[in-house]
Write an enzyme that holds these catalytic residues in place. Structure first.
Site, PDB file in Angstrom:
ATOM      1  N   ARG A 191       0.698  -1.125  -0.105  1.00 28.57           N
ATOM      2  CA  ARG A 191       0.043  -0.051   0.026  1.00 28.57           C
ATOM      3  C   ARG A 191       0.865   1.154  -0.012  1.00 28.57           C
ATOM      4  O   ARG A 191       1.855   1.458   0.982  1.00 28.57           O
ATOM      5  CB  ARG A 191      -0.837   0.219   1.113  1.00 28.57           C
ATOM      6  CG  ARG A 191      -1.638   1.444   1.442  1.00 28.57           C
ATOM      7  CD  ARG A 191      -2.659   1.233   2.377  1.00 28.57           C
ATOM      8  NE  ARG A 191      -3.778   0.728   1.654  1.00 28.57           N
ATOM      9  CZ  ARG A 191      -5.121   0.772   2.369  1.00 28.57           C
ATOM     10  NH1 ARG A 191      -5.335   1.549   3.456  1.00 28.57           N
ATOM     11  NH2 ARG A 191      -6.211   0.042   2.033  1.00 28.57           N
ATOM     12  N   HIS A 223      -7.594   0.787  -6.211  1.00 23.63           N
ATOM     13  CA  HIS A 223      -7.726  -0.173  -5.132  1.00 23.63           C
ATOM     14  C   HIS A 223      -8.420  -1.219  -5.561  1.00 23.63           C
ATOM     15  O   HIS A 223      -9.530  -1.631  -5.307  1.00 23.63           O
ATOM     16  CB  HIS A 223      -8.684   0.512  -4.107  1.00 23.63           C
ATOM     17  CG  HIS A 223      -8.413   0.047  -2.902  1.00 23.63           C
ATOM     18  ND1 HIS A 223      -7.742  -0.752  -2.263  1.00 23.63           N
ATOM     19  CD2 HIS A 223      -9.024   0.217  -1.767  1.00 23.63           C
ATOM     20  CE1 HIS A 223      -7.716  -1.178  -1.099  1.00 23.63           C
ATOM     21  NE2 HIS A 223      -8.548  -0.297  -0.473  1.00 23.63           N
ATOM     22  N   GLN A 244      -9.989  -3.956  -3.249  1.00 21.32           N
ATOM     23  CA  GLN A 244     -11.381  -3.394  -2.714  1.00 21.32           C
ATOM     24  C   GLN A 244     -12.511  -3.948  -3.623  1.00 21.32           C
ATOM     25  O   GLN A 244     -13.496  -4.352  -3.120  1.00 21.32           O
ATOM     26  CB  GLN A 244     -11.360  -1.996  -2.422  1.00 21.32           C
ATOM     27  CG  GLN A 244     -12.824  -1.623  -1.760  1.00 21.32           C
ATOM     28  CD  GLN A 244     -12.868  -2.165  -0.487  1.00 21.32           C
ATOM     29  OE1 GLN A 244     -12.126  -2.112   0.433  1.00 21.32           O
ATOM     30  NE2 GLN A 244     -14.221  -2.680  -0.177  1.00 21.32           N
ATOM     31  N   ASP A 276     -17.405   7.024  -1.300  1.00 21.27           N
ATOM     32  CA  ASP A 276     -15.946   6.938  -0.359  1.00 21.27           C
ATOM     33  C   ASP A 276     -15.795   8.324   0.152  1.00 21.27           C
ATOM     34  O   ASP A 276     -16.304   9.266  -0.265  1.00 21.27           O
ATOM     35  CB  ASP A 276     -14.967   6.429  -1.505  1.00 21.27           C
ATOM     36  CG  ASP A 276     -13.561   6.272  -0.958  1.00 21.27           C
ATOM     37  OD1 ASP A 276     -13.385   6.007   0.218  1.00 21.27           O
ATOM     38  OD2 ASP A 276     -12.642   6.156  -1.649  1.00 21.27           O
ATOM     39  N   CYS A 329     -16.212   1.713   0.865  1.00 22.28           N
ATOM     40  CA  CYS A 329     -15.263   0.555   1.439  1.00 22.28           C
ATOM     41  C   CYS A 329     -14.743   0.731   2.761  1.00 22.28           C
ATOM     42  O   CYS A 329     -13.909   0.128   3.347  1.00 22.28           O
ATOM     43  CB  CYS A 329     -14.138   1.087   0.262  1.00 22.28           C
ATOM     44  SG  CYS A 329     -13.344   2.558   0.180  1.00 22.28           S
ATOM     45  N   ARG A 360     -13.437  -8.781   2.000  1.00 18.89           N
ATOM     46  CA  ARG A 360     -12.065  -8.553   1.884  1.00 18.89           C
ATOM     47  C   ARG A 360     -11.028  -9.586   2.167  1.00 18.89           C
ATOM     48  O   ARG A 360     -10.113 -10.128   1.319  1.00 18.89           O
ATOM     49  CB  ARG A 360     -11.504  -7.295   2.359  1.00 18.89           C
ATOM     50  CG  ARG A 360     -12.045  -5.983   2.196  1.00 18.89           C
ATOM     51  CD  ARG A 360     -11.634  -5.441   0.638  1.00 18.89           C
ATOM     52  NE  ARG A 360     -10.358  -5.669   0.856  1.00 18.89           N
ATOM     53  CZ  ARG A 360      -9.455  -4.439   1.111  1.00 18.89           C
ATOM     54  NH1 ARG A 360      -9.564  -3.380   1.346  1.00 18.89           N
ATOM     55  NH2 ARG A 360      -8.003  -4.711   0.751  1.00 18.89           N
TER      56      ARG A 360
HETATM   57  N1  NVA Z   1     -10.042   6.541  -1.294  1.00 24.98           N
HETATM   58  C1  NVA Z   1      -9.553   6.208  -0.195  1.00 24.98           C
HETATM   59  C2  NVA Z   1      -9.968   4.700   0.273  1.00 24.98           C
HETATM   60  C3  NVA Z   1      -9.498   4.202   1.394  1.00 24.98           C
HETATM   61  C4  NVA Z   1      -9.611   2.726   1.673  1.00 24.98           C
HETATM   62  C5  NVA Z   1      -8.411   6.530   0.219  1.00 24.98           C
HETATM   63  O1  NVA Z   1      -7.345   6.353  -0.878  1.00 24.98           O
HETATM   64  O2  NVA Z   1      -8.027   6.844   1.435  1.00 24.98           O
HETATM   65  N1   CP Z   2     -11.065  -0.349   2.488  1.00 23.31           N
HETATM   66  C1   CP Z   2     -10.053  -0.228   2.914  1.00 23.31           C
HETATM   67  O1   CP Z   2      -8.983  -0.529   2.158  1.00 23.31           O
HETATM   68  O2   CP Z   2      -9.996  -0.063   4.172  1.00 23.31           O
HETATM   69  P1   CP Z   2      -8.473   0.121   4.978  1.00 23.31           P
HETATM   70  O3   CP Z   2      -7.806   1.471   4.728  1.00 23.31           O
HETATM   71  O4   CP Z   2      -8.870   0.131   6.558  1.00 23.31           O
HETATM   72  O5   CP Z   2      -7.588  -0.916   4.735  1.00 23.31           O
END
Ligand code: NVA
Ligand code: CP
Length: 304
Positions: free
Chosen positions: A102, A129, A132, A220, A260, A288
């Protein structure tokens, strides 16, 4: 060839469906089998950004498949002290059997892929992502018994999640309507690719228009990780893009709501909607785990 998972298109249409099918089997089998396909294998789960669900699901997935998960965070490793990512990648690849990452810009995961001889899987970048989306698709399919023939609405930011939805629409030929304020449009790269693949995509400026008759309403956060400084501007720009009860009234009677998570109640989603009967976000979160297992097995070449 090493199977990296940068985006859903790495699976291809058939591979995507096979991964969802496998995730369904893994869900049904959970706790009833002694199969340990990852026995003797270690998987590094590298996080340069915060995570709850992704970390949990991957760590539990690797453990339940019989492997050994190793969580590495920036702060707790030399990454946080400036060790180059390519050096970290070369060390990881000599010790573990797969890496999930990540990170912020996609160029960082591409760099790890370049230096890695083991599969590298995208656990979120600023651009997409896909893990997800596997969970989202499994959840919708479990609920409606199908993915095709539904109208999908995306309300809010044209962010990493929107891009992966667009990609899924392209691979599966879905009808996806996105409502994004001007200046927050989805990534053209994903948009054009999905269009070419035959997705029915619409971009509108009104949440009401996108939600009209939709079966799946997704949203989101307005401010993604790394955009914290823009938070005040974004809150203003996204006025009118909250998924609330009035908006949901416009959707199909049997519509479901996805998020998500993490959710910001009162910003992109109303508390009553998140906690309401049409919300399937907890199933979505659980998915997930099953989909993480399925995609890890795919990356490790364990088709089945
Ligand atoms: N769009 C959000 C998704 C978190 C799972 C982010 O990138 O922070
Ligand atoms: N939805 C998701 O990726 O959650 P986290 O940021 O908690 O991993």
């Amino acid at each position: 060839m090493t199977r990296h998972f940068l985006n859903l298109s790495d699976l291809g249409r058939d591979g995507l469906i096979a991964t969802l099918d496998r995730a369904d089997r893994l869900k049904a089998q959970r706790g009833t089998t002694n199969e340990r396909p990852l026995a003797g294998k270690s998987v590094a789960l590298v996080f340069e950004k915060a995570s709850t669900r992704t970390r949990l699901s991957l760590e539990v997935a690797v453990a339940e498949l019989g492997g050994h998960p190793i969580v590495i965070t920036s702060q707790g490793s030399q990454l946080g002290r400036g060790e180059p990512l390519k050096d970290t990648a070369r060390v990881l690849t000599r010790m573990v059997h797969a890496v999930t990452l990540r990170t912020s810009d996609e160029s960082r995961i591409l760099e790890v892929m370049e230096y890695s001889t083991v599969p590298v899987l995208n656990a979120l970048t600023d651009q997409s992502h896909p893990m997800q989306l596997l969970a989202d698709l499994q959840t919708v399919r479990a609920h409606f018994g199908k993915l095709e023939g539904l109208t999908y609405a995306w309300i809010g930011d044209g962010n990493n999640m929107a891009s992966s939805w667009i990609e899924a629409a392209g691979l599966l030929g879905l009808h996806l309507r996105l409502a994004c304020p001007e200046g927050y449009d989805p990534d053209e790269r994903f948009w054009n690719e999905a269009r070419e693949r035959g997705a029915r995509l619409e971009l509108v400026r009104s949440a009401a228009e996108a939600a009209q008759g939709a079966h799946v309403v997704s949203t989101d956060v307005f401010t993604s990780m790394g955009q914290e400084e823009e938070s005040a501007t974004r809150l203003r720009a996204f006025e009118g893009f909250r998924v609330d009860r009035a908006l949901l009234q416009r959707a199909a009677k049997d519509a479901v709501v996805l998020h998500c998570l993490p959710a910001h109640r009162g910003e992109e989603i109303e508390e009553e909607v998140l906690e309401g009967p049409q919300s399937i976000v907890w199933d979505q979160a659980e998915a997930r785990l099953h989909t993480a297992k399925a995609v890890l097995l795919w990356a490790l070449g364990m088709d089945g």
